[in-house]
Scaffold this active site. Sequence first.
Site, PDB file in Angstrom:
ATOM      1  N   LYS A  44       0.817  -1.219   0.000  1.00 45.47           N
ATOM      2  CA  LYS A  44       0.000   0.000   0.000  1.00 45.47           C
ATOM      3  C   LYS A  44       0.851   1.270   0.000  1.00 45.47           C
ATOM      4  O   LYS A  44       0.590   2.189  -0.766  1.00 45.47           O
ATOM      5  CB  LYS A  44      -0.913   0.047   1.241  1.00 45.47           C
ATOM      6  CG  LYS A  44      -1.844  -1.136   1.393  1.00 45.47           C
ATOM      7  CD  LYS A  44      -2.765  -0.945   2.597  1.00 45.47           C
ATOM      8  CE  LYS A  44      -2.039  -0.850   3.921  1.00 45.47           C
ATOM      9  NZ  LYS A  44      -1.659  -2.130   4.516  1.00 45.47           N
TER      10      LYS A  44
ATOM     11  N   ARG B 139      -8.648   1.933   9.890  1.00 47.33           N
ATOM     12  CA  ARG B 139      -8.214   0.566  10.175  1.00 47.33           C
ATOM     13  C   ARG B 139      -9.265  -0.210  10.929  1.00 47.33           C
ATOM     14  O   ARG B 139      -9.078  -1.385  11.217  1.00 47.33           O
ATOM     15  CB  ARG B 139      -6.951   0.632  11.012  1.00 47.33           C
ATOM     16  CG  ARG B 139      -5.740  -0.005  10.353  1.00 47.33           C
ATOM     17  CD  ARG B 139      -4.582   0.189  11.282  1.00 47.33           C
ATOM     18  NE  ARG B 139      -3.431  -0.563  10.945  1.00 47.33           N
ATOM     19  CZ  ARG B 139      -2.492  -0.159  10.099  1.00 47.33           C
ATOM     20  NH1 ARG B 139      -2.621   0.969   9.447  1.00 47.33           N
ATOM     21  NH2 ARG B 139      -1.434  -0.907   9.904  1.00 47.33           N
TER      22      ARG B 139
ATOM     23  N   ARG C  60      11.463  -6.586   4.055  1.00 45.96           N
ATOM     24  CA  ARG C  60      11.408  -5.121   3.956  1.00 45.96           C
ATOM     25  C   ARG C  60      12.504  -4.437   4.783  1.00 45.96           C
ATOM     26  O   ARG C  60      12.782  -4.835   5.907  1.00 45.96           O
ATOM     27  CB  ARG C  60      10.028  -4.645   4.431  1.00 45.96           C
ATOM     28  CG  ARG C  60       9.905  -3.146   4.545  1.00 45.96           C
ATOM     29  CD  ARG C  60       8.495  -2.681   4.494  1.00 45.96           C
ATOM     30  NE  ARG C  60       7.725  -3.016   5.690  1.00 45.96           N
ATOM     31  CZ  ARG C  60       6.428  -2.739   5.809  1.00 45.96           C
ATOM     32  NH1 ARG C  60       5.781  -2.172   4.826  1.00 45.96           N
ATOM     33  NH2 ARG C  60       5.788  -3.057   6.909  1.00 45.96           N
TER      34      ARG C  60
ATOM     35  N   ARG D 203      12.121  -2.729  10.198  1.00 48.56           N
ATOM     36  CA  ARG D 203      11.187  -2.115  11.148  1.00 48.56           C
ATOM     37  C   ARG D 203      10.982  -3.064  12.320  1.00 48.56           C
ATOM     38  O   ARG D 203      10.826  -4.255  12.131  1.00 48.56           O
ATOM     39  CB  ARG D 203       9.849  -1.859  10.452  1.00 48.56           C
ATOM     40  CG  ARG D 203       9.677  -0.445   9.989  1.00 48.56           C
ATOM     41  CD  ARG D 203       8.480  -0.295   9.098  1.00 48.56           C
ATOM     42  NE  ARG D 203       7.229  -0.787   9.676  1.00 48.56           N
ATOM     43  CZ  ARG D 203       6.052  -0.649   9.076  1.00 48.56           C
ATOM     44  NH1 ARG D 203       5.970  -0.045   7.918  1.00 48.56           N
ATOM     45  NH2 ARG D 203       4.961  -1.125   9.629  1.00 48.56           N
TER      46      ARG D 203
ATOM     47  N   ARG E  10       0.012  -8.413  14.011  1.00 46.86           N
ATOM     48  CA  ARG E  10      -0.555  -7.409  13.095  1.00 46.86           C
ATOM     49  C   ARG E  10      -1.572  -8.056  12.167  1.00 46.86           C
ATOM     50  O   ARG E  10      -2.594  -7.462  11.830  1.00 46.86           O
ATOM     51  CB  ARG E  10       0.554  -6.744  12.273  1.00 46.86           C
ATOM     52  CG  ARG E  10       1.285  -5.672  13.067  1.00 46.86           C
ATOM     53  CD  ARG E  10       2.630  -5.366  12.480  1.00 46.86           C
ATOM     54  NE  ARG E  10       2.565  -4.706  11.188  1.00 46.86           N
ATOM     55  CZ  ARG E  10       3.560  -4.721  10.299  1.00 46.86           C
ATOM     56  NH1 ARG E  10       4.664  -5.372  10.550  1.00 46.86           N
ATOM     57  NH2 ARG E  10       3.427  -4.095   9.168  1.00 46.86           N
TER      58      ARG E  10
HETATM   59  P1  ADP Z   1       1.355  -1.796   7.946  1.00 48.79           P
HETATM   60  O1  ADP Z   1       0.219  -1.360   7.079  1.00 48.79           O
HETATM   61  O2  ADP Z   1       2.464  -2.388   7.157  1.00 48.79           O
HETATM   62  O3  ADP Z   1       0.914  -2.626   9.126  1.00 48.79           O
HETATM   63  P2  ADP Z   1       1.681   0.896   8.973  1.00 48.79           P
HETATM   64  O4  ADP Z   1       2.932   1.639   8.746  1.00 48.79           O
HETATM   65  O5  ADP Z   1       0.456   1.343   8.265  1.00 48.79           O
HETATM   66  O6  ADP Z   1       2.052  -0.592   8.645  1.00 48.79           O
HETATM   67  O7  ADP Z   1       1.340   0.874  10.550  1.00 48.79           O
HETATM   68  C1  ADP Z   1       2.259   0.511  11.536  1.00 48.79           C
HETATM   69  C2  ADP Z   1       1.619   0.592  12.924  1.00 48.79           C
HETATM   70  O8  ADP Z   1       1.177   1.950  13.187  1.00 48.79           O
HETATM   71  C3  ADP Z   1       0.367  -0.243  13.139  1.00 48.79           C
HETATM   72  O9  ADP Z   1       0.648  -1.593  13.464  1.00 48.79           O
HETATM   73  C4  ADP Z   1      -0.313   0.533  14.293  1.00 48.79           C
HETATM   74  O10 ADP Z   1       0.311   0.260  15.537  1.00 48.79           O
HETATM   75  C5  ADP Z   1      -0.022   1.965  13.948  1.00 48.79           C
HETATM   76  N1  ADP Z   1      -1.106   2.550  13.112  1.00 48.79           N
HETATM   77  C6  ADP Z   1      -0.986   2.984  11.820  1.00 48.79           C
HETATM   78  N2  ADP Z   1      -2.165   3.454  11.356  1.00 48.79           N
HETATM   79  C7  ADP Z   1      -3.056   3.299  12.368  1.00 48.79           C
HETATM   80  C8  ADP Z   1      -4.437   3.574  12.511  1.00 48.79           C
HETATM   81  N3  ADP Z   1      -5.173   4.087  11.519  1.00 48.79           N
HETATM   82  N4  ADP Z   1      -5.027   3.294  13.709  1.00 48.79           N
HETATM   83  C9  ADP Z   1      -4.329   2.780  14.717  1.00 48.79           C
HETATM   84  N5  ADP Z   1      -3.026   2.482  14.648  1.00 48.79           N
HETATM   85  C10 ADP Z   1      -2.382   2.735  13.486  1.00 48.79           C
END
Ligand code: ADP
Length: 214
Positions: free
Chosen positions: A13, A88, A127, A160, A171
Amino acid sequence: MRIVILGPPGAGKGTQASRLADHLGIPHIATGDIFRQVAAEETELGRRLRATMDAGELVPDEFTNELVKDRLAKSDASNGFILDGYPRNVDQAAALDEALDDLGTKLSHAIKFMVRGDDIVRRLSGRRICLECGAVYHMETHPPQENEKCDHDGTSLVRREDDMEDTILRRLEVYGEQTRPLYDFYRERGKLVEMDGLGSEEEVFERLLGILGH
Ligand code: ADP
């Protein structure tokens, strides 16, 4: 265009959202990137965010919703935006609708990136990111020119913290429980577009432009 990109962690994404935003000249708003910046700070908030993210859990809705609402109200987002990693869960999706309502506008599409489970783990464990400029690499599919160094600034690339095996599994669980219901949410509202997320970066990008008619 006001677009939400949905899909499991590791679906690609971020890479596609960033290219699409450049192509359309609108901001790429990635809540994960914003939270990672705050989490890098040695403050109480930074420490709390770090603990939540490293455990693979979601940051509390109230904080997340407020942050996105403020970001969408900035002038550079008035002609459109690409949201990546938000919403989310269904409460966040409802908050987004409300925030857009207040701004007198609506979402154009919610695009779902479809990928298989075993591809996800492979993508996440390969990654590497540059903490200096945010560039994202993959050791198999998009390696840096020089071993584990960023092509832009030579900074050593890192994995990461939340891409470690245990956190990846958590996750994926959180995704299944909380994020998956969003597909029905947007399908019922006639906004959902499903797209195959497999293939090279270039192939997926062409597919995405085709869907958007660009
Ligand atoms: P990925 O989509 O690869 O899991 P992201 O970079 O989008 O990684 O998100 C990493 C972390 O940031 C998530 O596991 C969560 O802890 C936090 N996070 C990101 N976006 C949100 C959101 N909309 N609501 C709650 N937590 C979020």
